[in-house]
Design a protein around this motif. Structure first.
Motif, PDB file in Angstrom:
ATOM      1  N   UNK A 179       1.004  -1.196   0.041  1.00 50.76           N
ATOM      2  CA  UNK A 179       0.060  -0.188  -0.085  1.00 50.76           C
ATOM      3  C   UNK A 179       0.870   1.109   0.196  1.00 50.76           C
ATOM      4  N   UNK A 180       0.505   2.182  -0.721  1.00 48.90           N
ATOM      5  CA  UNK A 180       1.458   3.370  -0.855  1.00 48.90           C
ATOM      6  C   UNK A 180       0.344   4.728  -0.701  1.00 48.90           C
ATOM      7  N   UNK A 181       0.790   5.434   0.171  1.00 51.59           N
ATOM      8  CA  UNK A 181       0.190   6.657   0.429  1.00 51.59           C
ATOM      9  C   UNK A 181       0.895   7.880   0.362  1.00 51.59           C
ATOM     10  N   UNK A 182       0.438   8.872  -0.416  1.00 51.03           N
ATOM     11  CA  UNK A 182       1.030  10.212  -0.734  1.00 51.03           C
ATOM     12  C   UNK A 182       0.144  11.248  -0.214  1.00 51.03           C
ATOM     13  N   UNK A 183       0.673  12.137   0.568  1.00 44.92           N
ATOM     14  CA  UNK A 183      -0.185  13.281   0.593  1.00 44.92           C
ATOM     15  C   UNK A 183       0.508  14.546   0.540  1.00 44.92           C
ATOM     16  N   UNK A 184       0.075  15.368  -0.386  1.00 48.37           N
ATOM     17  CA  UNK A 184       0.730  16.762  -0.440  1.00 48.37           C
ATOM     18  C   UNK A 184      -0.293  18.031  -0.277  1.00 48.37           C
ATOM     19  N   UNK A 185       0.330  18.771   0.837  1.00 50.52           N
ATOM     20  CA  UNK A 185      -0.910  19.542   1.309  1.00 50.52           C
ATOM     21  C   UNK A 185      -0.134  20.986   1.261  1.00 50.52           C
ATOM     22  N   UNK A 186      -0.665  21.775   0.455  1.00 55.08           N
ATOM     23  CA  UNK A 186      -0.383  23.287   0.189  1.00 55.08           C
ATOM     24  C   UNK A 186      -1.378  24.184   1.020  1.00 55.08           C
ATOM     25  N   UNK A 187      -0.873  25.292   1.469  1.00 58.60           N
ATOM     26  CA  UNK A 187      -1.839  26.306   2.050  1.00 58.60           C
ATOM     27  C   UNK A 187      -1.100  27.687   1.904  1.00 58.60           C
ATOM     28  N   UNK A 188      -2.034  28.734   1.696  1.00 56.54           N
ATOM     29  CA  UNK A 188      -1.278  30.027   1.449  1.00 56.54           C
ATOM     30  C   UNK A 188      -2.285  30.930   2.293  1.00 56.54           C
ATOM     31  N   UNK A 189      -1.581  31.716   3.322  1.00 55.92           N
ATOM     32  CA  UNK A 189      -2.433  32.746   3.943  1.00 55.92           C
ATOM     33  C   UNK A 189      -2.067  33.906   3.500  1.00 55.92           C
TER      34      UNK A 189
ATOM     35  N   UNK B 147       1.661  40.315   3.114  1.00 55.09           N
ATOM     36  CA  UNK B 147       2.389  39.141   3.664  1.00 55.09           C
ATOM     37  C   UNK B 147       1.864  37.931   3.263  1.00 55.09           C
ATOM     38  N   UNK B 148       2.178  37.123   2.797  1.00 53.09           N
ATOM     39  CA  UNK B 148       2.017  35.778   2.485  1.00 53.09           C
ATOM     40  C   UNK B 148       2.681  34.796   3.136  1.00 53.09           C
ATOM     41  N   UNK B 149       1.954  33.604   3.683  1.00 53.12           N
ATOM     42  CA  UNK B 149       2.647  32.736   4.387  1.00 53.12           C
ATOM     43  C   UNK B 149       2.191  31.473   3.603  1.00 53.12           C
ATOM     44  N   UNK B 150       3.321  30.806   3.225  1.00 47.89           N
ATOM     45  CA  UNK B 150       3.165  29.480   2.356  1.00 47.89           C
ATOM     46  C   UNK B 150       3.370  28.168   3.425  1.00 47.89           C
ATOM     47  N   UNK B 151       2.610  27.189   3.296  1.00 43.63           N
ATOM     48  CA  UNK B 151       2.997  26.081   4.140  1.00 43.63           C
ATOM     49  C   UNK B 151       2.894  24.690   3.312  1.00 43.63           C
ATOM     50  N   UNK B 152       3.913  24.087   3.252  1.00 44.77           N
ATOM     51  CA  UNK B 152       3.651  23.078   2.315  1.00 44.77           C
ATOM     52  C   UNK B 152       4.398  21.892   2.759  1.00 44.77           C
ATOM     53  N   UNK B 153       3.777  20.851   2.917  1.00 46.41           N
ATOM     54  CA  UNK B 153       4.293  19.414   3.482  1.00 46.41           C
ATOM     55  C   UNK B 153       4.038  18.284   2.619  1.00 46.41           C
ATOM     56  N   UNK B 154       4.775  17.452   2.770  1.00 46.49           N
ATOM     57  CA  UNK B 154       4.680  16.092   1.710  1.00 46.49           C
ATOM     58  C   UNK B 154       4.716  14.925   2.505  1.00 46.49           C
ATOM     59  N   UNK B 155       4.002  14.056   2.506  1.00 47.56           N
ATOM     60  CA  UNK B 155       4.138  12.738   3.318  1.00 47.56           C
ATOM     61  C   UNK B 155       3.989  11.427   2.318  1.00 47.56           C
ATOM     62  N   UNK B 156       4.819  10.668   2.229  1.00 44.09           N
ATOM     63  CA  UNK B 156       5.013   9.534   1.389  1.00 44.09           C
ATOM     64  C   UNK B 156       5.317   8.248   2.227  1.00 44.09           C
ATOM     65  N   UNK B 157       4.554   7.200   2.211  1.00 40.70           N
ATOM     66  CA  UNK B 157       4.964   5.980   2.845  1.00 40.70           C
ATOM     67  C   UNK B 157       4.494   4.675   2.184  1.00 40.70           C
TER      68      UNK B 157
END
Length: 141
Positions: free
Chosen positions: A68-78, A89-99
């Motif tokens: 089983x492969x799980x990948x999550x890519x989360x992007x947020x911009x404030x 002002x912009x705050x970017x949040x970027x996270x990746x998870x793959x397992x």
């Protein structure tokens, strides 16, 4: 505690150790979501906590090895604008998870389903029907 129990007791079934213990697999980053795994008579259910996650950011599949492969890519911009000072002002949040997860042999891989609801990615992995045990005496000639 449970993870330590699985690693230190050789009598614990290795199928479950392989399924739950993924320490040896690399992760895209160190901020992995919390994972719950439940087992019932008919299925295994995995829940990954990913607040604010959208289904468009999730990929779930089976790789060439049958894992089983799980990948999550989360992007947020404030954005925060102050019109009096012409300040932006912009705050970017970027996270990746793959397992990758090694699945138990009794999972029906082509029936696995996934859904996202309230910040939880839920993956349901149905089990095969238990096979009847056949016992009989075999005549030796």
């Amino acid at each position: 505690m449970l993870n330590g129990l699985m690693k230190n007791n050789s009598w614990f079934p290795t199928m479950f150790d392989d399924f739950f213990n993924t320490d040896f697999m690399p992760r895209a980053n160190s901020t992995a979501p919390a994972v719950n795994v439940k087992e019932s008579e008919k299925a295994y259910t995995m829940e990954l906590a990913a607040p604010g996650i959208k289904k468009e950011y999730c990929r779930v599949g089976i790789n060439d090895e049958g894992n089983l492969t799980i990948a999550i890519e989360n992007k947020q911009e404030h954005k925060h604008e102050d019109s009096h000072r012409h300040y932006l002002r912009r705050e970017f949040s970027y996270s990746n998870y793959e397992q990758n997860y090694i699945l138990p042999d009794d999972v029906v891989r082509d029936k696995i389903s996934a859904k996202v609801e309230d910040g939880i990615l839920t993956i349901t992995m149905p089990k095969t029907e238990p096979k009847e045990k056949v016992t009989k005496a075999i005549e030796v000639s």
